[in-house]
Enzyme design. Structure first.
Site, mmCIF file in Angstrom:
data_model
loop_
_atom_site.group_PDB
_atom_site.id
_atom_site.type_symbol
_atom_site.label_atom_id
_atom_site.label_comp_id
_atom_site.label_asym_id
_atom_site.label_seq_id
_atom_site.Cartn_x
_atom_site.Cartn_y
_atom_site.Cartn_z
ATOM 1 N N SER A 29 15.593 6.445 34.345
ATOM 2 C CA SER A 29 16.497 6.215 33.230
ATOM 3 C C SER A 29 16.921 7.566 32.640
ATOM 4 C CB SER A 29 15.854 5.290 32.199
ATOM 5 O OG SER A 29 16.835 4.728 31.359
ATOM 6 N N ASP A 104 21.399 -3.642 38.031
ATOM 7 C CA ASP A 104 20.985 -2.948 36.808
ATOM 8 C C ASP A 104 21.987 -3.290 35.703
ATOM 9 O OD1 ASP A 104 20.372 -1.064 34.781
ATOM 10 O OD2 ASP A 104 19.686 0.400 36.258
ATOM 11 N N HIS A 137 17.423 -2.893 35.685
ATOM 12 C CA HIS A 137 16.978 -1.570 35.238
ATOM 13 C C HIS A 137 15.459 -1.448 35.287
ATOM 14 C CE1 HIS A 137 17.861 2.271 33.443
ATOM 15 N NE2 HIS A 137 16.988 2.069 32.479
#
Length: 163
Positions: A29, A104, A137
């Site tokens: 991330s 995601d 994600h």
């Protein structure tokens, strides 16, 4: 943040005798974004990097989040340019592994696809992309987790431990 990573690497070299040719970086991330920036803007420091579900262009990320930090792309395009890895991809000299889930819903898959195209257009050959069709994600499939970290381990082993 990038200067902190570079300073940390310099500390390891100077004070702990770490071989400067064997320093890598990885993260997911925001850490993936930071990994990309390190590989593109501090290539003299990091020989290899693994970027997991990373932002490649802040203009394509959650406007509510980025606008409070960078304003908007229309009002401050320079801030977005200076802060987005995709614009510095030509700086890639070390080895790069990118890993991203196709569904995601935070950092959209199209981001890593755009960066991949940029690397192709630049003629870069020292990168690879691992795609996870079932993952958002935050990965949930045990097989994806196993594959992801097995790939990262092998990637660093091949690019940092063998000269």
């Amino acid at each position: 943040d990038l200067s902190d990573c570079v300073d940390g690497a310099k500390h390891l070299i100077k004070n702990l005798g770490i071989d400067k040719e064997r320093i890598g970086i990885y993260g997911g991330s925001y850490g993936g974004f930071l990994t990309l920036m390190a590989m593109f803007k501090a290539s003299e420091t990091f020989r290899a990097g693994a970027a997991i579900r990373s932002v490649t262009d802040w203009a394509h990320y959650n406007n509510g989040y980025t606008a409070s930090i960078l304003n908007t792309p229309l009002t401050d395009s320079l801030a977005y340019y200076r802060s987005s890895p995709i614009y510095f991809a030509d700086g890639l000299n070390g080895h790069l592994l990118m890993l991203h889930g196709m569904i995601d819903d935070n950092v959209h898959f199209q981001d890593v696809v755009r960066l991949s195209q940029k690397l192709i257009e630049l003629g870069k050959e020292n990168w690879e992309l691992a795609v996870y069709p079932l993952e958002r994600h935050a990965f949930t499939e045990p097989t994806s987790w196993t594959d992801e970290y097995t790939r990262i381990f092998k990637f660093f082993k091949n690019n940092l431990l063998q000269k």
